[in-house]
Motif scaffolding. Structure first.
Motif, PDB file in Angstrom:
ATOM      1  N   GLY A  58      -1.279  -1.472 -10.378  1.00  0.00           N
ATOM      2  CA  GLY A  58      -0.823  -1.718  -9.017  1.00  0.00           C
ATOM      3  C   GLY A  58      -1.854  -2.490  -8.211  1.00  0.00           C
ATOM      4  O   GLY A  58      -1.512  -3.384  -7.425  1.00  0.00           O
ATOM      5  N   GLN A  59      -3.111  -2.177  -8.414  1.00  0.00           N
ATOM      6  CA  GLN A  59      -4.175  -2.911  -7.727  1.00  0.00           C
ATOM      7  C   GLN A  59      -4.178  -4.371  -8.165  1.00  0.00           C
ATOM      8  O   GLN A  59      -4.423  -5.278  -7.365  1.00  0.00           O
ATOM      9  CB  GLN A  59      -5.531  -2.236  -8.018  1.00  0.00           C
ATOM     10  N   ASP A  60      -3.884  -4.604  -9.444  1.00  0.00           N
ATOM     11  CA  ASP A  60      -3.755  -5.980  -9.937  1.00  0.00           C
ATOM     12  C   ASP A  60      -2.579  -6.688  -9.275  1.00  0.00           C
ATOM     13  O   ASP A  60      -2.547  -7.925  -9.213  1.00  0.00           O
ATOM     14  CB  ASP A  60      -3.548  -5.989 -11.457  1.00  0.00           C
ATOM     15  N   GLY A  61      -1.621  -5.908  -8.816  1.00  0.00           N
ATOM     16  CA  GLY A  61      -0.499  -6.502  -8.103  1.00  0.00           C
ATOM     17  C   GLY A  61      -0.825  -6.790  -6.650  1.00  0.00           C
ATOM     18  O   GLY A  61      -0.307  -7.733  -6.046  1.00  0.00           O
ATOM     19  N   ARG A  62      -1.713  -5.985  -6.081  1.00  0.00           N
ATOM     20  CA  ARG A  62      -2.071  -6.148  -4.669  1.00  0.00           C
ATOM     21  C   ARG A  62      -3.054  -7.303  -4.454  1.00  0.00           C
ATOM     22  O   ARG A  62      -2.916  -8.108  -3.525  1.00  0.00           O
ATOM     23  CB  ARG A  62      -2.697  -4.841  -4.169  1.00  0.00           C
ATOM     24  N   ALA A  63      -4.078  -7.380  -5.305  1.00  0.00           N
ATOM     25  CA  ALA A  63      -5.167  -8.337  -5.082  1.00  0.00           C
ATOM     26  C   ALA A  63      -4.681  -9.782  -4.923  1.00  0.00           C
ATOM     27  O   ALA A  63      -5.126 -10.494  -4.006  1.00  0.00           O
ATOM     28  CB  ALA A  63      -6.194  -8.231  -6.216  1.00  0.00           C
ATOM     29  N   GLN A  81       3.270  -0.996 -14.007  1.00  0.00           N
ATOM     30  CA  GLN A  81       2.752  -2.273 -14.533  1.00  0.00           C
ATOM     31  C   GLN A  81       3.438  -3.408 -13.787  1.00  0.00           C
ATOM     32  O   GLN A  81       4.655  -3.386 -13.585  1.00  0.00           O
ATOM     33  CB  GLN A  81       3.000  -2.399 -16.045  1.00  0.00           C
ATOM     34  N   ILE A  82       2.628  -4.415 -13.387  1.00  0.00           N
ATOM     35  CA  ILE A  82       3.160  -5.568 -12.674  1.00  0.00           C
ATOM     36  C   ILE A  82       3.377  -6.709 -13.663  1.00  0.00           C
ATOM     37  O   ILE A  82       2.585  -6.896 -14.592  1.00  0.00           O
ATOM     38  CB  ILE A  82       2.186  -6.006 -11.551  1.00  0.00           C
ATOM     39  N   GLY A  83       4.407  -7.494 -13.441  1.00  0.00           N
ATOM     40  CA  GLY A  83       4.828  -8.511 -14.416  1.00  0.00           C
ATOM     41  C   GLY A  83       4.026  -9.789 -14.423  1.00  0.00           C
ATOM     42  O   GLY A  83       4.612 -10.875 -14.359  1.00  0.00           O
ATOM     43  N   PHE A  84       2.711  -9.680 -14.543  1.00  0.00           N
ATOM     44  CA  PHE A  84       1.912 -10.896 -14.730  1.00  0.00           C
ATOM     45  C   PHE A  84       1.839 -11.201 -16.219  1.00  0.00           C
ATOM     46  O   PHE A  84       0.841 -10.924 -16.892  1.00  0.00           O
ATOM     47  CB  PHE A  84       0.520 -10.716 -14.111  1.00  0.00           C
ATOM     48  N   ASN A  85       2.903 -11.803 -16.712  1.00  0.00           N
ATOM     49  CA  ASN A  85       3.068 -12.000 -18.144  1.00  0.00           C
ATOM     50  C   ASN A  85       2.049 -12.936 -18.757  1.00  0.00           C
ATOM     51  O   ASN A  85       1.760 -12.860 -19.947  1.00  0.00           O
ATOM     52  CB  ASN A  85       4.465 -12.533 -18.426  1.00  0.00           C
ATOM     53  N   ARG A  86       1.480 -13.839 -17.937  1.00  0.00           N
ATOM     54  CA  ARG A  86       0.581 -14.839 -18.530  1.00  0.00           C
ATOM     55  C   ARG A  86      -0.668 -14.213 -19.126  1.00  0.00           C
ATOM     56  O   ARG A  86      -1.339 -14.813 -19.942  1.00  0.00           O
ATOM     57  CB  ARG A  86       0.180 -15.875 -17.470  1.00  0.00           C
ATOM     58  N   ASP A 131       0.826  -1.211   0.000  1.00  0.00           N
ATOM     59  CA  ASP A 131       0.000   0.000   0.000  1.00  0.00           C
ATOM     60  C   ASP A 131       0.859   1.259   0.000  1.00  0.00           C
ATOM     61  O   ASP A 131       0.525   2.257  -0.660  1.00  0.00           O
ATOM     62  CB  ASP A 131      -0.947  -0.022   1.208  1.00  0.00           C
ATOM     63  N   ALA A 132       1.967   1.207   0.723  1.00  0.00           N
ATOM     64  CA  ALA A 132       2.870   2.362   0.739  1.00  0.00           C
ATOM     65  C   ALA A 132       3.426   2.611  -0.666  1.00  0.00           C
ATOM     66  O   ALA A 132       3.474   3.751  -1.149  1.00  0.00           O
ATOM     67  CB  ALA A 132       4.012   2.114   1.729  1.00  0.00           C
ATOM     68  N   ALA A 133       3.824   1.530  -1.325  1.00  0.00           N
ATOM     69  CA  ALA A 133       4.388   1.675  -2.665  1.00  0.00           C
ATOM     70  C   ALA A 133       3.341   2.229  -3.632  1.00  0.00           C
ATOM     71  O   ALA A 133       3.613   3.144  -4.427  1.00  0.00           O
ATOM     72  CB  ALA A 133       4.922   0.327  -3.155  1.00  0.00           C
ATOM     73  N   LEU A 134       2.115   1.673  -3.558  1.00  0.00           N
ATOM     74  CA  LEU A 134       1.068   2.133  -4.481  1.00  0.00           C
ATOM     75  C   LEU A 134       0.702   3.590  -4.217  1.00  0.00           C
ATOM     76  O   LEU A 134       0.379   4.345  -5.148  1.00  0.00           O
ATOM     77  CB  LEU A 134      -0.175   1.235  -4.375  1.00  0.00           C
ATOM     78  N   ALA A 135       0.771   3.984  -2.948  1.00  0.00           N
ATOM     79  CA  ALA A 135       0.489   5.382  -2.618  1.00  0.00           C
ATOM     80  C   ALA A 135       1.534   6.303  -3.247  1.00  0.00           C
ATOM     81  O   ALA A 135       1.209   7.368  -3.798  1.00  0.00           O
ATOM     82  CB  ALA A 135       0.454   5.569  -1.099  1.00  0.00           C
ATOM     83  N   ALA A 136       2.781   5.873  -3.199  1.00  0.00           N
ATOM     84  CA  ALA A 136       3.854   6.672  -3.800  1.00  0.00           C
ATOM     85  C   ALA A 136       3.650   6.800  -5.304  1.00  0.00           C
ATOM     86  O   ALA A 136       3.857   7.854  -5.903  1.00  0.00           O
ATOM     87  CB  ALA A 136       5.213   6.037  -3.500  1.00  0.00           C
ATOM     88  N   VAL A 137       3.255   5.703  -5.917  1.00  0.00           N
ATOM     89  CA  VAL A 137       3.004   5.717  -7.361  1.00  0.00           C
ATOM     90  C   VAL A 137       1.879   6.683  -7.686  1.00  0.00           C
ATOM     91  O   VAL A 137       1.965   7.490  -8.625  1.00  0.00           O
ATOM     92  CB  VAL A 137       2.648   4.298  -7.858  1.00  0.00           C
ATOM     93  N   LYS A 138       0.820   6.598  -6.872  1.00  0.00           N
ATOM     94  CA  LYS A 138      -0.337   7.456  -7.124  1.00  0.00           C
ATOM     95  C   LYS A 138       0.049   8.922  -6.990  1.00  0.00           C
ATOM     96  O   LYS A 138      -0.313   9.771  -7.824  1.00  0.00           O
ATOM     97  CB  LYS A 138      -1.450   7.106  -6.132  1.00  0.00           C
ATOM     98  N   GLN A 139       0.809   9.219  -5.940  1.00  0.00           N
ATOM     99  CA  GLN A 139       1.188  10.596  -5.703  1.00  0.00           C
ATOM    100  C   GLN A 139       2.061  11.139  -6.835  1.00  0.00           C
ATOM    101  O   GLN A 139       1.912  12.281  -7.261  1.00  0.00           O
ATOM    102  CB  GLN A 139       1.949  10.678  -4.381  1.00  0.00           C
TER     103      GLN A 139
END
Lengths: 350, 350, 350, 350
Positions: free
Chosen positions: A321-326, A134-139, A120-128
């Motif tokens: 980022g949310q796709d990375g968190r879920a 983009q998260i590496g869900f290559n499939r 959450d801290a990381a995503l907040a920084a990104v948002k700010q």
């Protein structure tokens, strides 16, 4: 990233995306090769790794002009517009935050972190910072799974009701890796959690997991599992399963099936050729593509092409980022379900 | 080519192969991209085309430093060790001869020529110069067909007796192309003649062809055929068929099957994904990869990798000049068989 | 057969068809079981065989009330409306003639005879008597081949252009059988000649055959062949091939494929189950259904059901006398083509 | 049943098994036809039904000499050695008890009853009488599932770890049937519970069920479900899933897959033919065999052949009374798990 967007307004054709790579291990090298040899819209400016020799080797192979001494040097370089974070998992969240603060667009390998606070801290920084992540869900970029998602999104099979994901590795990783991987749900099932959300296009509410140690007792001694069956209940009612085993004797096995009100769609596993031999003993074919590097070779390139295009054309990234968190929340719920032998609602852990 | 071999003796690791490309049309561009983006052991020094704009475009795309004014300029460049001949068919034989005289190794697109005298002259020049020559029968490098050949060579299916090649295009080429193509046997079946020799590993002695115009009467008006069934009788007794149609409504169709004393091996066609949809109407999947650029993408790269390695490591090429000549003889026999409605021995025409 | 038709006019529901069976060998027993156990519309009145013991055995198994001393006794029985001729091939034509003269409907195993004169005499007798005649080309009733014919007849794949039949036995018959079988074309390919006409729905004009002895030299010493590739040219332009081998190490192999202007239809071989096993060695499944008794079990019943219905409902039979004659002509042409190494028009032999 | 066994000691070849059938509905008729037309070792002596007209019709079709007025008349007939109980489910347990007391061997359709007390009483009666009892889980006799069990029993895929059963009906039954069926677990999943035990060869300890109403809200109004995903945990550690839907738009869908330490075995669904059509739109095949009468035709006959042989040869039946009880326990656990949203151990309900 106002700078880049301003530039884009000024020029008809966007410049090549200038990229820095943090981490020159296996996945860092794969991404470097994709950018260098298959994505002419990008240019790798520099690469760094905790092992300078590894970075040197990739730089030589891919014609990268500079090996940086540290990620800090990469992030400080004003010529670099985007970074690829391919370092070890424990550094992801911090590097995302630092990169966002340095106004770089970010492509980060999964998972962001094992801990939701860090994520959450990381995503907040990104948002700010307003940078892209983009998260590496290559499939998600695999031709088979895109075809399945397409069938669901277009209504080709009607409203989905049941979904199955088979995801089996050819053999367990080394025990040293098991020791630090965070466990099967964070390490292996996390890809399938993402796939489930990607295919169905909805959120999971509840998870039930039955699991065990059936492949190697040593894995169990380290507190991990090697065989897991996870039941997902989506908000829209869809019921899904994920079948994970750390060992399929015949090789890597990656399939999905979805039943809908108008029919079903199912994908077969991928094989190196389409030859079938019939002899006096049996009718047989060669084993499947052995592991993810062979199976997902094209999707590794496609995910970077998607990221490069998202930055250059100022579009949303395909895996947020949310796709990375879920999926991390889902992994926590799966582990809790296994431990407490009951279905666990994601609201309990996320 | 003593020069190169001397250099190789001096250095542990051979230098990159320096290549010049003659012809920047569709196939020239494909080869340029393979060399530039996927074969780090090579370096494209220059490219030329009768249309300078076409050469410029490929040079820009692939980072080729120089656009040469002519093939002569390419052949005169002492820095160039090997040439790719991707120009129109009528120039192949002459360019082979000139390149051989210029002491360049040669990769030439098929066919060498329609006329055996020209072919023989070109091959003689190659022999005299002692340079390497590889013909662009890329299908030999396809994973499916390599698997079939492997089964035959290793005795996996025993001694072969019957062989079938299915080779159908999705749609006829433009009539303008038909007009100059030399006819279906030289233009289309030639690949299958090569495949037949490649798979069985023996020479054909006699050919019988039944053919007709069943796709487009306009093709018939130009004196060509669009549907052909060719029966091959090999020296070792194997009987083979080649099924050609210039139109398969469902797309490109490329399959082979061989029966041997211990069993059979058969290859399915290639598809963009492994998804199967089942609805109330039918069980269906997407159409096959539409044409050779999609289907043989990997084999186009592999054939060049093979050529580059053959030169750098001083090995025999995988597809020799004789391999380029034999299918032309077979095409002549097939045409003669069709015209005279009788089986024709290759000795009659070759 | 006015008697039966008069009866039919009088009653709402036709009586059971009263059948006599001539020949209690393998195929006679198969037909007896179909009639006795699966076709309640029929009743077997009597059976006969040159070996009374064989007839007794089938009679006991199938509840047939009477074992007749001879075919003459069967033909003389006024209670018998139809006969099944399942005796050896050399008796077929004579028995057809006698049965027709005795006013019996006739189901006769293939081939009618090896000699066209005998066939024509038998067909003339049938025509004169006005009885029904069906030839035992049971493969026409196989679900796969019916589906292919349906696709052609309905235009599902457009106008056909190329056709392939694969028809391979698991192993050669005993040499004693080879000695009297009339040769591969009359004995084995004859089924495929019928299939070709059935699928395309048109007549063949010309045949070219390439063949050899590749399975067992002993077969060659008896003057027969064991491997044959036959090219058919139909009146409507379709070009077809028939691939025959007396030995497919993996078992019986029966497939067809037709290319048309709108697409293709192809049938896979038939297997005892749909299970696929994947192990560390290969991905494999069980061998196909081994021979015609397993593969065509259902079609043996269907052809008799069709015959019984044709008689009871006074309809044309599904496989006429002409359908029995045409493949014999084709077999003669194929043999001649092989011997003279040239394409042979059916008009030359038929 | 000492009588029969004594007889067997006296004669070399056992007499035909004399059978009475109770119930002439759909399944009664199927069994009558199997006995009459395909199992010469049996003889149907009499049939009865609550609708005498239904019994008359089956008797006429199958040549059954007598229509009995009641089940009591069947059970009182000393000439009858075995009965087939094909009446409605609520009569099964009582009829089993009565038949056992009348010293008849028993073949009874599933389920024995919905209530364990009734089942236990019936099984006790069977035990006391010493008669044979076989339950109608016909799918055990399907070639596909027998092949899977064989792979597990022989160690072909090693020790099993994960198992999946897909079992979907083409369309929901009429609501009137839903009203009395006992619910999806007793009515539909019960076959899959039996299949799970049959394949793995071990007992289930715990069940978790996620289910819903996704096909037809009317089904939900009646208190039933139409979509269910059941997770099974076997005593030996194997984790299994059962995927049930009352509607697969494409038709009946019956597949299983088992992963073991040495590999996997998976079965495809069953189709009416092996034809594949390729057109400009798609590559397609016909829909699967639509429902259980087509799909399991052969296994309905095989299960009776097995029962007849078990009685005549005095062997254990292939599906015992305990095999009939266990799936009912599993159905109770599945329902309880669904209602209480938690995994339920079978010991809680059984």
């Amino acid at each position: 990233m106002k700078t880049l967007r301003h530039e884009e307004e000024d020029v008809v054709k966007p410049e090549k995306l200038h990229v820095g790579i943090i981490g020159a291990g296996r996945i860092g090298r794969v991404h470097a090769e994709s950018l260098a040899f298959r994505l002419p819209e990008s240019r790798i400016v520099a690469i760094t790794d905790v092992s300078p020799a590894a970075a040197e080797q990739v730089a030589a192979r891919c014609g990268i002009p500079r090996v940086a001494a540290s990620s800090a040097e990469i992030l400080a370089d004003p010529a670099i517009q985007a970074v690829l974070i391919c370092s070890s998992t424990d550094t992801h969240a911090t590097l995302i935050t630092q990169a966002a603060q340095a106004d770089k667009h970010i492509f980060c390998e999964k998972p962001i972190a094992f801990c939701l606070h860090q994520i959450d801290a990381a995503l907040a920084a990104v948002k700010q910072a307003g940078v892209k992540l983009q998260i590496g869900f290559n499939r998600r970029f695999d031709a088979n799974f895109m075809r399945v998602r397409h069938a669901i999104q277009t209504g080709e099979i009607g409203a989905p009701s049941l979904m199955h994901i088979i995801s089996r590795d050819p053999a367990p990783p080394p025990l040293d890796y098991i020791r630090v991987s965070g466990g099967i749900f964070t390490d292996m099932t996390i890809h399938d959690f993402d796939m489930a959300r990607f295919l169905i296009g909805d959120e999971v509410e509840e998870i039930y997991t039955a699991a065990g140690v059936m492949v190697d007792p040593e894995i169990g001694k380290l507190g991990d599992l090697d065989t897991a069956l996870t039941v997902l209940r989506f908000r829209n009612g869809v019921i899904g399963t994920i079948d994970n085993s750390r060992r399929a004797a015949y090789g890597y096995d990656q399939r999905v099936e979805v039943l809908g009100s108008k029919g079903k769609i199912a994908t077969e596993n991928c094989y190196p050729n389409q030859a079938v031999v019939s002899t006096a003993q049996s009718v047989y074919s060669d084993l499947p593509l052995n592991f993810f590097m062979e199976r997902y070779q094209a999707s590794f390139t496609s995910e970077l092409a998607s990221f490069v295009a998202a930055v250059l054309e100022d579009k949303d990234t395909a895996v947020t980022g949310q796709d990375g968190r879920a999926p991390v929340v889902m992994a926590l719920a799966a582990r809790k379900s296994f431990e407490e032998r009951r279905p666990v609602r994601l609201a309990e852990v996320g």
